[in-house]
Design a protein around this motif. Sequence first.
Motif, PDB file in Angstrom:
ATOM      1  N   PRO A  12     -30.330 -58.761  34.310  1.00  0.00           N
ATOM      2  CA  PRO A  12     -29.034 -58.875  33.638  1.00  0.00           C
ATOM      3  C   PRO A  12     -28.130 -57.655  33.787  1.00  0.00           C
ATOM      4  O   PRO A  12     -27.056 -57.630  33.198  1.00  0.00           O
ATOM      5  N   PHE A  13     -28.540 -56.641  34.550  1.00  0.00           N
ATOM      6  CA  PHE A  13     -27.755 -55.409  34.624  1.00  0.00           C
ATOM      7  C   PHE A  13     -27.019 -55.255  35.954  1.00  0.00           C
ATOM      8  O   PHE A  13     -26.507 -54.175  36.244  1.00  0.00           O
ATOM      9  N   ALA A  14     -26.965 -56.330  36.760  1.00  0.00           N
ATOM     10  CA  ALA A  14     -26.304 -56.277  38.070  1.00  0.00           C
ATOM     11  C   ALA A  14     -26.776 -55.055  38.857  1.00  0.00           C
ATOM     12  O   ALA A  14     -25.985 -54.280  39.394  1.00  0.00           O
ATOM     13  N   GLU A  15     -28.095 -54.908  38.912  1.00  0.00           N
ATOM     14  CA  GLU A  15     -28.716 -53.758  39.583  1.00  0.00           C
ATOM     15  C   GLU A  15     -28.979 -54.100  41.037  1.00  0.00           C
ATOM     16  O   GLU A  15     -29.425 -55.205  41.355  1.00  0.00           O
ATOM     17  N   ASN A  16     -28.698 -53.153  41.916  1.00  0.00           N
ATOM     18  CA  ASN A  16     -28.914 -53.355  43.349  1.00  0.00           C
ATOM     19  C   ASN A  16     -30.301 -52.884  43.760  1.00  0.00           C
ATOM     20  O   ASN A  16     -30.625 -51.699  43.638  1.00  0.00           O
ATOM     21  N   SER A  17     -31.098 -53.827  44.245  1.00  0.00           N
ATOM     22  CA  SER A  17     -32.323 -53.489  44.964  1.00  0.00           C
ATOM     23  C   SER A  17     -32.008 -53.623  46.451  1.00  0.00           C
ATOM     24  O   SER A  17     -31.182 -54.452  46.843  1.00  0.00           O
ATOM     25  N   TYR A  18     -32.671 -52.818  47.260  1.00  0.00           N
ATOM     26  CA  TYR A  18     -32.403 -52.851  48.697  1.00  0.00           C
ATOM     27  C   TYR A  18     -33.696 -53.039  49.479  1.00  0.00           C
ATOM     28  O   TYR A  18     -34.697 -52.365  49.210  1.00  0.00           O
ATOM     29  N   VAL A  19     -33.647 -53.960  50.443  1.00  0.00           N
ATOM     30  CA  VAL A  19     -34.716 -54.119  51.423  1.00  0.00           C
ATOM     31  C   VAL A  19     -34.246 -53.414  52.690  1.00  0.00           C
ATOM     32  O   VAL A  19     -33.163 -53.712  53.209  1.00  0.00           O
ATOM     33  N   VAL A  20     -35.052 -52.479  53.188  1.00  0.00           N
ATOM     34  CA  VAL A  20     -34.627 -51.611  54.293  1.00  0.00           C
ATOM     35  C   VAL A  20     -35.647 -51.696  55.426  1.00  0.00           C
ATOM     36  O   VAL A  20     -36.857 -51.572  55.183  1.00  0.00           O
ATOM     37  N   TRP A  21     -35.151 -51.895  56.649  1.00  0.00           N
ATOM     38  CA  TRP A  21     -36.054 -51.932  57.800  1.00  0.00           C
ATOM     39  C   TRP A  21     -35.295 -51.587  59.078  1.00  0.00           C
ATOM     40  O   TRP A  21     -34.072 -51.683  59.142  1.00  0.00           O
ATOM     41  N   LYS A  22     -36.052 -51.152  60.086  1.00  0.00           N
ATOM     42  CA  LYS A  22     -35.493 -50.867  61.404  1.00  0.00           C
ATOM     43  C   LYS A  22     -35.448 -52.143  62.226  1.00  0.00           C
ATOM     44  O   LYS A  22     -36.378 -52.956  62.178  1.00  0.00           O
ATOM     45  N   ASP A  23     -34.386 -52.292  62.991  1.00  0.00           N
ATOM     46  CA  ASP A  23     -34.309 -53.423  63.916  1.00  0.00           C
ATOM     47  C   ASP A  23     -35.537 -53.444  64.819  1.00  0.00           C
ATOM     48  O   ASP A  23     -35.936 -52.411  65.368  1.00  0.00           O
ATOM     49  N   GLY A  24     -36.138 -54.615  64.952  1.00  0.00           N
ATOM     50  CA  GLY A  24     -37.269 -54.760  65.851  1.00  0.00           C
ATOM     51  C   GLY A  24     -38.606 -54.410  65.248  1.00  0.00           C
ATOM     52  O   GLY A  24     -39.641 -54.573  65.900  1.00  0.00           O
ATOM     53  N   SER A  25     -38.615 -53.930  64.011  1.00  0.00           N
ATOM     54  CA  SER A  25     -39.871 -53.582  63.343  1.00  0.00           C
ATOM     55  C   SER A  25     -40.142 -54.570  62.216  1.00  0.00           C
ATOM     56  O   SER A  25     -39.217 -54.972  61.502  1.00  0.00           O
ATOM     57  N   PRO A  26     -41.407 -54.947  62.013  1.00  0.00           N
ATOM     58  CA  PRO A  26     -41.723 -55.855  60.910  1.00  0.00           C
ATOM     59  C   PRO A  26     -41.867 -55.148  59.568  1.00  0.00           C
ATOM     60  O   PRO A  26     -41.944 -55.803  58.528  1.00  0.00           O
ATOM     61  N   ASP A  27     -41.914 -53.811  59.580  1.00  0.00           N
ATOM     62  CA  ASP A  27     -42.184 -53.060  58.355  1.00  0.00           C
ATOM     63  C   ASP A  27     -40.898 -52.810  57.573  1.00  0.00           C
ATOM     64  O   ASP A  27     -39.859 -52.471  58.145  1.00  0.00           O
ATOM     65  N   ALA A  28     -40.995 -52.955  56.251  1.00  0.00           N
ATOM     66  CA  ALA A  28     -39.834 -52.740  55.389  1.00  0.00           C
ATOM     67  C   ALA A  28     -40.277 -52.065  54.104  1.00  0.00           C
ATOM     68  O   ALA A  28     -41.433 -52.176  53.685  1.00  0.00           O
ATOM     69  N   PHE A  29     -39.334 -51.362  53.484  1.00  0.00           N
ATOM     70  CA  PHE A  29     -39.584 -50.859  52.138  1.00  0.00           C
ATOM     71  C   PHE A  29     -38.482 -51.353  51.216  1.00  0.00           C
ATOM     72  O   PHE A  29     -37.407 -51.770  51.663  1.00  0.00           O
ATOM     73  N   VAL A  30     -38.772 -51.323  49.929  1.00  0.00           N
ATOM     74  CA  VAL A  30     -37.819 -51.781  48.921  1.00  0.00           C
ATOM     75  C   VAL A  30     -37.434 -50.603  48.044  1.00  0.00           C
ATOM     76  O   VAL A  30     -38.297 -49.844  47.586  1.00  0.00           O
ATOM     77  N   ILE A  31     -36.145 -50.461  47.828  1.00  0.00           N
ATOM     78  CA  ILE A  31     -35.617 -49.457  46.912  1.00  0.00           C
ATOM     79  C   ILE A  31     -35.339 -50.116  45.565  1.00  0.00           C
ATOM     80  O   ILE A  31     -34.624 -51.121  45.487  1.00  0.00           O
ATOM     81  N   ASP A  32     -35.922 -49.581  44.500  1.00  0.00           N
ATOM     82  CA  ASP A  32     -35.588 -49.930  43.116  1.00  0.00           C
ATOM     83  C   ASP A  32     -35.688 -51.426  42.805  1.00  0.00           C
ATOM     84  O   ASP A  32     -34.674 -52.085  42.516  1.00  0.00           O
ATOM     85  N   PRO A  33     -36.891 -51.986  42.819  1.00  0.00           N
ATOM     86  CA  PRO A  33     -37.030 -53.411  42.483  1.00  0.00           C
ATOM     87  C   PRO A  33     -36.610 -53.688  41.036  1.00  0.00           C
ATOM     88  O   PRO A  33     -37.134 -53.083  40.101  1.00  0.00           O
ATOM     89  N   GLY A  34     -35.664 -54.605  40.870  1.00  0.00           N
ATOM     90  CA  GLY A  34     -35.129 -54.893  39.548  1.00  0.00           C
ATOM     91  C   GLY A  34     -35.816 -56.060  38.868  1.00  0.00           C
ATOM     92  O   GLY A  34     -36.987 -56.368  39.126  1.00  0.00           O
ATOM     93  N   PHE A  35     -35.063 -56.745  38.003  1.00  0.00           N
ATOM     94  CA  PHE A  35     -35.631 -57.785  37.148  1.00  0.00           C
ATOM     95  C   PHE A  35     -35.879 -59.109  37.867  1.00  0.00           C
ATOM     96  O   PHE A  35     -36.391 -60.040  37.250  1.00  0.00           O
ATOM     97  N   GLU A  36     -35.497 -59.225  39.141  1.00  0.00           N
ATOM     98  CA  GLU A  36     -35.701 -60.485  39.860  1.00  0.00           C
ATOM     99  C   GLU A  36     -36.503 -60.245  41.144  1.00  0.00           C
ATOM    100  O   GLU A  36     -36.000 -60.434  42.257  1.00  0.00           O
ATOM    101  N   PRO A  37     -37.770 -59.857  40.987  1.00  0.00           N
ATOM    102  CA  PRO A  37     -38.581 -59.551  42.171  1.00  0.00           C
ATOM    103  C   PRO A  37     -38.812 -60.749  43.078  1.00  0.00           C
ATOM    104  O   PRO A  37     -39.047 -60.572  44.280  1.00  0.00           O
ATOM    105  N   ASP A  38     -38.737 -61.973  42.529  1.00  0.00           N
ATOM    106  CA  ASP A  38     -38.918 -63.152  43.380  1.00  0.00           C
ATOM    107  C   ASP A  38     -37.868 -63.194  44.491  1.00  0.00           C
ATOM    108  O   ASP A  38     -38.158 -63.640  45.611  1.00  0.00           O
ATOM    109  N   LEU A  39     -36.649 -62.734  44.181  1.00  0.00           N
ATOM    110  CA  LEU A  39     -35.600 -62.715  45.205  1.00  0.00           C
ATOM    111  C   LEU A  39     -35.933 -61.716  46.310  1.00  0.00           C
ATOM    112  O   LEU A  39     -35.612 -61.942  47.480  1.00  0.00           O
ATOM    113  N   ILE A  40     -36.578 -60.623  45.936  1.00  0.00           N
ATOM    114  CA  ILE A  40     -36.991 -59.634  46.933  1.00  0.00           C
ATOM    115  C   ILE A  40     -38.096 -60.202  47.812  1.00  0.00           C
ATOM    116  O   ILE A  40     -38.060 -60.081  49.043  1.00  0.00           O
TER     117      ILE A  40
END
Length: 214
Positions: A12-40
């Motif tokens: 409910p706080f309009a918080e930005n979580s970010y999924v970050v990855w390099k082009d061509g790589s399958p690996d990603a990290f998440v910045i600041d997972p908020g209240f809707e982890p299913d969307l991540i």
Amino acid sequence: MPVQIFTVESQPFAENSYVVWKDGSPDAFVIDPGFEPDLILEALAERDLKLVAIVCTHGHCDHIAGNAALKQAHPDVPIIIGAGDAAMLTDSTQNLSAPFGFDITSPPADRTVSEGETLTVAGLALDVFEIPGHSPGHVVYVIRETQPTTVLGGDVLFRGSVGRTDFPGGSHEQLKSGIRRVLWALPDNTVVYPGHGPVTTVGHEKRTNPFVAD
């Protein structure tokens, strides 16, 4: 270096979580997972990405609420946060969920970071800087390999504003000083991905942000 950053806005706080990855790589990290982890988790699955780290800028509840669900889905993935905010993860009073009527806790940190360190995740080097003021142990992550430079900034600097400093441990002077010391030293075209609201640039905020003016 082409880097993809996908935004998941959590209510409910309009918080930005970010999924970050390099082009061509399958690996990603998440910045600041908020209240809707299913969307991540959906964003990761839709892009066939493998989560390799949960990286937090600070310990307030709207930025850690999804940690437990992501950790449950990916038990071997580390939770990483600045050393000064690590205690907030497991304490609902410190992370401000209890005062807001929630009871949010996260699994404890698997790793803490401090200014001067470079965190390498998903093939990217993240330089760690401490900018307290919104929370005592708030950190930002600077990716210099991108063109332009990228800041994963949490609740430090917003477009036309800054993070609140009326929470426990807050200080507007500390926040302003840290922004000027760390962020203003970066190129003007540096892109800042904030914890709330739209992206901005260092140059735009230098010129127009009234909360960091002299």
